[in-house]
Design a protein around this motif. Structure first.
Motif, mmCIF file in Angstrom:
data_model
loop_
_atom_site.group_PDB
_atom_site.id
_atom_site.type_symbol
_atom_site.label_atom_id
_atom_site.label_comp_id
_atom_site.label_asym_id
_atom_site.label_seq_id
_atom_site.Cartn_x
_atom_site.Cartn_y
_atom_site.Cartn_z
ATOM 1 N N ASP A 220 0.837 -1.202 0.000
ATOM 2 C CA ASP A 220 0.000 0.000 0.000
ATOM 3 C C ASP A 220 0.873 1.255 0.000
ATOM 4 O O ASP A 220 0.631 2.198 -0.765
ATOM 5 C CB ASP A 220 -0.923 0.007 1.217
ATOM 6 N N TYR A 221 1.875 1.262 0.868
ATOM 7 C CA TYR A 221 2.785 2.404 0.927
ATOM 8 C C TYR A 221 3.491 2.587 -0.418
ATOM 9 O O TYR A 221 3.611 3.717 -0.921
ATOM 10 C CB TYR A 221 3.815 2.197 2.034
ATOM 11 N N SER A 222 3.949 1.486 -1.004
ATOM 12 C CA SER A 222 4.667 1.559 -2.280
ATOM 13 C C SER A 222 3.781 2.118 -3.381
ATOM 14 O O SER A 222 4.262 2.818 -4.277
ATOM 15 C CB SER A 222 5.190 0.171 -2.677
ATOM 16 N N TYR A 223 2.472 1.810 -3.315
ATOM 17 C CA TYR A 223 1.576 2.418 -4.301
ATOM 18 C C TYR A 223 1.567 3.935 -4.144
ATOM 19 O O TYR A 223 1.700 4.678 -5.124
ATOM 20 C CB TYR A 223 0.147 1.889 -4.194
ATOM 21 N N TYR A 224 1.391 4.394 -2.924
ATOM 22 C CA TYR A 224 1.222 5.836 -2.717
ATOM 23 C C TYR A 224 2.473 6.629 -3.083
ATOM 24 O O TYR A 224 2.358 7.756 -3.578
ATOM 25 C CB TYR A 224 0.818 6.121 -1.266
#
Length: 255
Positions: free
Chosen positions: A92-96
Motif C-alpha cells: 500500500d505504501y509503495s503504491y502511494y
C-alpha cells in the motif's frame, strides 16, 4: 505518444530544462532511461517553472488528478513514518509513493493508459521495493525500517540485529525473499509494453531494466547495503539500453 500541440513545448523550453535538471540530479537512473523519450514526452514535470511545466502537461495529455493526490498521501506517510507491519502495508505504501507516479506518467506514455494501470502500478511498486532493499543502511541511520515487521520476524531478525549491519545468512535470506517479490513485480509489469506507445517503449523498458539491475549489483557486492548507496555502473546502463532495444525487436518481455 500523441500531444495536442507539439509547438507549445518550445515556448516553455526553459521550464522543462529546469525540471530535467532536477531529475538528472536526484534520479540518475530515470534520467539515463527517459532521456531516450521523444522531446515532447521527456520534457515534463517547487517553484513557478515546475508549476508552468505541470500545467502544460495537463493541457497536452490526458492526465488524471487522483494519482497526484495519492502521491501526497504517500508523502504524508513518510512525514508520519511507521514501520509497515505486513507485506500488504508495504505494498500500500509503495503504491502511494511510487505506483501513483506510474499512473501519472501512463497517459504520457500510452494512448491505452486505462487498460494497463495494474502493470504500471506494479512497476512503480517494484522500483520502490528496490529502493528499500538498496537503502536499508541509509534508512536505519534515519531511524527508519521499511521492511515489514512480519518479514523480519519470519527470518528471526530483530531491529538490533539489522542495525548491526551484519550480512549473515538470515539477513541474506530475508533480503532475497524481498528481492524476489520485487523481481516478480518487474516481470509482471512488462505485459504492458506492447500497449505503450512505440516511441516511448524503449525508454520505459530501459528504466525498468536499469532499476532492476540494482538488485543484481547488490548481490555482486555481497549484499552490502549498510555503507555506500549501490549504483549501476555507467557502462552497464549503456548495455541495458541496448538490451531494451533487442527485447523490443524480438518482442521478448523476459530479460
Amino acid at each position: 505518444m500523441t500531444v495536442k500541440s507539439l509547438s507549445v513545448f518550445d515556448e516553455y523550453d526553459n521550464d522543462f530544462l529546469y525540471c530535467e535538471a532536477i531529475i538528472k540530479k536526484h534520479s540518475k537512473n530515470f534520467h539515463t532511461a527517459f532521456s531516450q523519450l521523444p522531446k515532447a514526452v521527456k520534457e515534463e514535470d517547487p517553484d513557478e517553472a515546475i508549476w508552468r511545466a505541470l500545467t502544460l502537461s495537463f493541457q497536452q495529455f490526458d492526465l488524471q488528478f487522483q494519482p497526484f493526490f495519492d502521491l501526497l498521501v504517500g508523502q504524508k506517510q513518510d512525514l508520519d513514518f511507521q514501520q509497515p507491519t505486513s507485506e500488504k502495508e508495504l505494498s500500500d505504501y509503495s503504491y502511494y509513493v511510487a505506483g501513483s507516479v506510474g499512473l501519472m506518467l501512463l497517459p504520457i506514455l500510452s494512448q491505452a493508459a486505462a487498460a494497463i494501470q495494474e502493470p504500471a502500478i506494479k512497476l512503480g511498486e517494484a522500483m520502490q521495493r528496490t529502493n528499500i532493499l538498496r537503502d536499508i543502511g541509509e534508512d536505519l541511520r534515519m531511524g527508519r525500517i521499511y521492511l515489514p515487521q512480519t518479514v523480519l520476524a519470519q527470518f528471526n531478525l530483530s531491529r538490533e540485529a539489522l542495525a548491526s549491519g551484519n550480512q549473515n545468512q538470515q539477513f541474506i535470506e530475508m533480503w532475497e525473499h524481498e528481492a524476489q517479490l520485487a523481481e516478480t513485480l518487474y516481470q509482471e509489469s512488462f505485459v504492458m509494453m506492447p500497449q505503450i506507445d512505440e516511441d516511448c517503449r524503449e525508454a520505459l523498458l530501459a528504466a525498468a531494466l536499469i532499476y532492476r539491475e540494482i538488485l543484481t549489483v547488490i548481490r555482486k557486492n555481497n549484499y552490502q547495503v549498510f555503507a555506500e548507496k549501490t549504483a549501476v555502473p555507467k557502462q552497464r546502463k549503456i548495455q541495458l539500453l541496448f538490451t531494451a532495444k533487442k527485447m523490443l525487436r524480438q518482442e521478448r518481455w523476459e530479460g
